[in-house]
Design a protein around this motif. Structure first.
Motif, PDB file in Angstrom:
ATOM      1  N   GLN A  82     -25.110  -6.365 -12.821  1.00  0.00           N
ATOM      2  CA  GLN A  82     -24.228  -5.210 -12.637  1.00  0.00           C
ATOM      3  C   GLN A  82     -24.865  -4.087 -11.828  1.00  0.00           C
ATOM      4  O   GLN A  82     -24.196  -3.405 -11.097  1.00  0.00           O
ATOM      5  N   GLY A  83     -26.176  -3.885 -11.949  1.00  0.00           N
ATOM      6  CA  GLY A  83     -26.853  -2.873 -11.142  1.00  0.00           C
ATOM      7  C   GLY A  83     -26.464  -1.459 -11.518  1.00  0.00           C
ATOM      8  O   GLY A  83     -25.922  -1.184 -12.587  1.00  0.00           O
ATOM      9  N   HIS A  84     -26.708  -0.528 -10.572  1.00  0.00           N
ATOM     10  CA  HIS A  84     -26.519   0.886 -10.893  1.00  0.00           C
ATOM     11  C   HIS A  84     -25.894   1.657  -9.731  1.00  0.00           C
ATOM     12  O   HIS A  84     -26.129   2.848  -9.561  1.00  0.00           O
ATOM     13  N   ASP A  85     -25.074   1.003  -8.919  1.00  0.00           N
ATOM     14  CA  ASP A  85     -24.463   1.663  -7.775  1.00  0.00           C
ATOM     15  C   ASP A  85     -23.064   2.143  -8.160  1.00  0.00           C
ATOM     16  O   ASP A  85     -22.099   1.376  -8.168  1.00  0.00           O
ATOM     17  N   ASP A  86     -22.939   3.431  -8.467  1.00  0.00           N
ATOM     18  CA  ASP A  86     -21.655   3.979  -8.900  1.00  0.00           C
ATOM     19  C   ASP A  86     -20.607   3.924  -7.793  1.00  0.00           C
ATOM     20  O   ASP A  86     -19.397   3.921  -8.070  1.00  0.00           O
ATOM     21  N   ASP A  87     -21.043   3.888  -6.543  1.00  0.00           N
ATOM     22  CA  ASP A  87     -20.101   3.866  -5.435  1.00  0.00           C
ATOM     23  C   ASP A  87     -19.312   2.558  -5.383  1.00  0.00           C
ATOM     24  O   ASP A  87     -18.250   2.489  -4.751  1.00  0.00           O
ATOM     25  N   ILE A  88     -19.818   1.518  -6.032  1.00  0.00           N
ATOM     26  CA  ILE A  88     -19.080   0.254  -6.076  1.00  0.00           C
ATOM     27  C   ILE A  88     -17.732   0.453  -6.750  1.00  0.00           C
ATOM     28  O   ILE A  88     -16.697  -0.024  -6.263  1.00  0.00           O
ATOM     29  N   ASP A  89     -17.707   1.155  -7.877  1.00  0.00           N
ATOM     30  CA  ASP A  89     -16.440   1.379  -8.581  1.00  0.00           C
ATOM     31  C   ASP A  89     -15.468   2.181  -7.726  1.00  0.00           C
ATOM     32  O   ASP A  89     -14.251   1.924  -7.743  1.00  0.00           O
ATOM     33  N   ARG A  90     -15.983   3.144  -6.970  1.00  0.00           N
ATOM     34  CA  ARG A  90     -15.105   3.918  -6.095  1.00  0.00           C
ATOM     35  C   ARG A  90     -14.520   3.027  -4.998  1.00  0.00           C
ATOM     36  O   ARG A  90     -13.343   3.140  -4.648  1.00  0.00           O
ATOM     37  N   ALA A  91     -15.358   2.140  -4.443  1.00  0.00           N
ATOM     38  CA  ALA A  91     -14.872   1.225  -3.410  1.00  0.00           C
ATOM     39  C   ALA A  91     -13.841   0.259  -3.967  1.00  0.00           C
ATOM     40  O   ALA A  91     -12.837  -0.051  -3.316  1.00  0.00           O
ATOM     41  N   VAL A  92     -14.071  -0.217  -5.181  1.00  0.00           N
ATOM     42  CA  VAL A  92     -13.119  -1.130  -5.817  1.00  0.00           C
ATOM     43  C   VAL A  92     -11.771  -0.443  -6.012  1.00  0.00           C
ATOM     44  O   VAL A  92     -10.703  -1.048  -5.805  1.00  0.00           O
ATOM     45  N   ALA A  93     -11.795   0.832  -6.389  1.00  0.00           N
ATOM     46  CA  ALA A  93     -10.550   1.568  -6.612  1.00  0.00           C
ATOM     47  C   ALA A  93      -9.735   1.728  -5.333  1.00  0.00           C
ATOM     48  O   ALA A  93      -8.517   1.934  -5.386  1.00  0.00           O
ATOM     49  N   GLU A  94     -10.388   1.613  -4.182  1.00  0.00           N
ATOM     50  CA  GLU A  94      -9.698   1.758  -2.897  1.00  0.00           C
ATOM     51  C   GLU A  94      -9.041   0.461  -2.429  1.00  0.00           C
ATOM     52  O   GLU A  94      -8.260   0.476  -1.471  1.00  0.00           O
ATOM     53  N   VAL A  95      -9.354  -0.661  -3.058  1.00  0.00           N
ATOM     54  CA  VAL A  95      -8.862  -1.959  -2.593  1.00  0.00           C
ATOM     55  C   VAL A  95      -7.350  -2.050  -2.803  1.00  0.00           C
ATOM     56  O   VAL A  95      -6.865  -1.800  -3.913  1.00  0.00           O
ATOM     57  N   PRO A  96      -6.601  -2.416  -1.767  1.00  0.00           N
ATOM     58  CA  PRO A  96      -5.144  -2.579  -1.931  1.00  0.00           C
ATOM     59  C   PRO A  96      -4.812  -3.589  -3.017  1.00  0.00           C
ATOM     60  O   PRO A  96      -5.540  -4.566  -3.233  1.00  0.00           O
ATOM     61  N   SER A  97      -3.707  -3.368  -3.688  1.00  0.00           N
ATOM     62  CA  SER A  97      -3.371  -4.158  -4.873  1.00  0.00           C
ATOM     63  C   SER A  97      -3.100  -5.624  -4.553  1.00  0.00           C
ATOM     64  O   SER A  97      -3.219  -6.478  -5.441  1.00  0.00           O
ATOM     65  N   HIS A  98      -2.734  -5.950  -3.300  1.00  0.00           N
ATOM     66  CA  HIS A  98      -2.431  -7.347  -2.986  1.00  0.00           C
ATOM     67  C   HIS A  98      -3.678  -8.171  -2.686  1.00  0.00           C
ATOM     68  O   HIS A  98      -3.593  -9.385  -2.517  1.00  0.00           O
ATOM     69  N   LEU A  99      -4.848  -7.514  -2.620  1.00  0.00           N
ATOM     70  CA  LEU A  99      -6.099  -8.228  -2.382  1.00  0.00           C
ATOM     71  C   LEU A  99      -6.781  -8.523  -3.714  1.00  0.00           C
ATOM     72  O   LEU A  99      -6.619  -7.782  -4.694  1.00  0.00           O
ATOM     73  N   ARG A 100      -7.568  -9.578  -3.715  1.00  0.00           N
ATOM     74  CA  ARG A 100      -8.215 -10.000  -4.958  1.00  0.00           C
ATOM     75  C   ARG A 100      -9.721  -9.875  -4.829  1.00  0.00           C
ATOM     76  O   ARG A 100     -10.339 -10.471  -3.941  1.00  0.00           O
ATOM     77  N   LEU A 101     -10.318  -9.103  -5.723  1.00  0.00           N
ATOM     78  CA  LEU A 101     -11.762  -8.928  -5.785  1.00  0.00           C
ATOM     79  C   LEU A 101     -12.228  -9.335  -7.173  1.00  0.00           C
ATOM     80  O   LEU A 101     -11.703  -8.846  -8.172  1.00  0.00           O
ATOM     81  N   LEU A 102     -13.222 -10.217  -7.241  1.00  0.00           N
ATOM     82  CA  LEU A 102     -13.742 -10.687  -8.525  1.00  0.00           C
ATOM     83  C   LEU A 102     -15.191 -10.254  -8.671  1.00  0.00           C
ATOM     84  O   LEU A 102     -15.977 -10.317  -7.718  1.00  0.00           O
ATOM     85  N   ARG A 103     -15.527  -9.838  -9.893  1.00  0.00           N
ATOM     86  CA  ARG A 103     -16.917  -9.510 -10.231  1.00  0.00           C
ATOM     87  C   ARG A 103     -17.300 -10.289 -11.490  1.00  0.00           C
ATOM     88  O   ARG A 103     -17.276  -9.749 -12.595  1.00  0.00           O
ATOM     89  N   PRO A 104     -17.676 -11.553 -11.349  1.00  0.00           N
ATOM     90  CA  PRO A 104     -17.911 -12.399 -12.527  1.00  0.00           C
ATOM     91  C   PRO A 104     -19.252 -12.187 -13.206  1.00  0.00           C
ATOM     92  O   PRO A 104     -19.530 -12.821 -14.230  1.00  0.00           O
ATOM     93  N   GLY A 105     -20.109 -11.311 -12.650  1.00  0.00           N
ATOM     94  CA  GLY A 105     -21.441 -11.150 -13.228  1.00  0.00           C
ATOM     95  C   GLY A 105     -22.321 -12.334 -12.871  1.00  0.00           C
ATOM     96  O   GLY A 105     -22.152 -12.970 -11.823  1.00  0.00           O
ATOM     97  N   TYR A 106     -23.263 -12.650 -13.757  1.00  0.00           N
ATOM     98  CA  TYR A 106     -24.163 -13.771 -13.501  1.00  0.00           C
ATOM     99  C   TYR A 106     -23.401 -15.088 -13.567  1.00  0.00           C
ATOM    100  O   TYR A 106     -22.592 -15.307 -14.467  1.00  0.00           O
ATOM    101  N   LEU A 107     -23.686 -15.951 -12.615  1.00  0.00           N
ATOM    102  CA  LEU A 107     -23.156 -17.300 -12.633  1.00  0.00           C
ATOM    103  C   LEU A 107     -24.228 -18.250 -13.149  1.00  0.00           C
ATOM    104  O   LEU A 107     -25.422 -17.971 -13.045  1.00  0.00           O
ATOM    105  N   ARG A 108     -23.792 -19.365 -13.696  1.00  0.00           N
ATOM    106  CA  ARG A 108     -24.756 -20.376 -14.124  1.00  0.00           C
ATOM    107  C   ARG A 108     -25.550 -20.853 -12.907  1.00  0.00           C
ATOM    108  O   ARG A 108     -24.996 -21.041 -11.822  1.00  0.00           O
ATOM    109  N   TYR A 109     -26.839 -21.061 -13.126  1.00  0.00           N
ATOM    110  CA  TYR A 109     -27.706 -21.484 -12.020  1.00  0.00           C
ATOM    111  C   TYR A 109     -27.167 -22.752 -11.359  1.00  0.00           C
ATOM    112  O   TYR A 109     -27.168 -22.881 -10.128  1.00  0.00           O
TER     113      TYR A 109
END
Length: 381
Positions: free
Chosen positions: A246-273
């Motif tokens: 997850q890290g510590h970049d608060d600007d990521i949440d601001r950028a996510v809030a700007e994404v148009p609703s018809h686009l899909r952005l996923l943040r699944p966290g850690y994936l299995r190796y």
């Protein structure tokens, strides 16, 4: 050490985090390659966290593996133990060289110490770190350059920056490129790709991949903005999947809030190796618009999975990517333009995927291990 026998080297692996991020990949890859070197050339001892000791014992049949005290799982206690308990352990196991793989080292070790300094971005990109982290690692790097017998770095760019910014002695720095585990990171099968898509709920429209820490230096907010602008008008726009811690970049949440609703952005966290080849290799593009890296292991791992890569020509990244990756800048408008061009150009993506896959074979942990062993032999007493 008898005449003709190799010096005993103690590697301190207690800094390896449970999430197996960059330092974990480095230490695991290096130790695996060192374990393949015969005892006639390397007398190896490793101290690790208790959670890693059993695994390293199975992997390193010719090495002595010691479990460190349980407290070293916590960073403040580990740093304190590094100054007191680690030198004592080095003496107990008869180490002629002590290797510290993550910036810091004991001030009085009783034997020569070598240290891996992974990057100089705490000096070149200070605005991308919080004050505590920046101050700590700047001090650690300066101390290691002053106290270590030799310093190992993963790229010529990192070496050059240490020389330029800190007046480091170039004759005491060795470049050992990282490798990539080509069993773990490989061109995936269609089944591996499909399994990851199913787990993430992805459609056949495809996706752009990012895998790494969410640090400000990684430039994830501008990646989000660039991707959104690149695909906003597509009838079936590819998703953006940002995987990793997850890290510590608060600007990521601001950028996510700007994404148009018809686009899909996923943040699944850690994936299995085991899912990483399917994730990286199943992407249309792996995009890493970083402000600068000491090496750039994520782009090498993507290349090894036969994924076309879009990154920046900052610091070490051209050393890794060469002509086998596409380049952009850190600016979201330029990322949008270059990403759109690549997404629309399937022949170029296929060419880059093949070129990156071939180039990744040049970076091996065996080659890195040979540089480390040569360094230790130079300083052994």
């Amino acid at each position: 050490m008898t005449a003709g026998s190799p010096p005993r080297v103690l590697v301190d692996a207690t800094s390896v985090p449970a999430d197996r991020g960059g330092v974990g990949r480095y230490v695991d890859g290096l130790l695996g390659a060192l374990g393949a070197i015969g005892p006639d050339r390397l007398d190896l001892a490793v101290v690790a966290q208790r959670s890693d000791a059993e695994r390293y014992s199975r992997m390193l049949v010719n090495a002595e593996v010691i479990a460190g005290p349980s407290a070293v799982a916590h960073r403040p206690a580990r740093l304190a133990w590094e100054q007191t308990g680690l030198p004592l352990l080095a003496q107990q196991v008869g180490a002629k060289v002590l290797h510290s793989p993550f910036y810091t080292c004991p001030l009085r070790a009783g034997c020569p110490v070598t240290v891996t300094v992974h990057d100089a971005t705490f000096f070149t990109e200070p605005e991308h770190y919080d004050n505590t982290k920046r101050t700590f690692f700047r001090s650690a790097i300066k101390t290691s350059l002053r106290r270590a017998a030799r310093v190992i770095v993963p790229s010529k760019a990192t070496r050059d920056e240490l020389i330029r910014l800190l007046d480091a002695d170039p004759t005491h720095i060795d470049v050992a490129y990282h490798g990539v585990d080509q069993t773990a990171f490989h061109a995936p099968t269609e089944e591996e790709k499909a399994r990851v898509r199913a787990r993430l709920g992805l459609t056949d429209a495809g996706y752009v991949a990012f895998l790494g820490a969410k640090e400000p230096r990684k430039n994830v907010p501008n990646l989000i903005r660039g991707w959104a602008r690149a695909v906003a008008d597509w009838p079936r726009p590819p998703a953006l999947v940002i995987a990793g811690g997850q890290g510590h970049d608060d600007d990521i949440d601001r950028a996510v809030a700007e994404v148009p609703s018809h686009l899909r952005l996923l943040r699944p966290g850690y994936l299995r190796y085991a899912d990483l080849p399917g994730f990286l290799g199943g992407a249309l593009v792996a995009c890493y618009p970083s402000f600068g890296e000491g090496f750039g292991l994520p782009i090498l791992e993507a290349m090894a999975c036969a994924t076309p890569v879009l990154t920046t020509p900052r610091l070490s990244l051209p050393e890794v990517g060469g002509d086998a990756v596409a380049y952009t800048t850190e600016d979201p408008d330029r990322i949008a333009e270059d990403l759109a061009d690549l997404l629309h150009d399937e022949p170029r993506r296929l060419t880059l995927a093949k070129a990156g896959f071939d180039r990744a074979k040049e970076f091996t942990w065996a080659g890195s291990a040979e540089v480390h062993v040569a360094t230790w032999n130079r300083v052994a007493v």
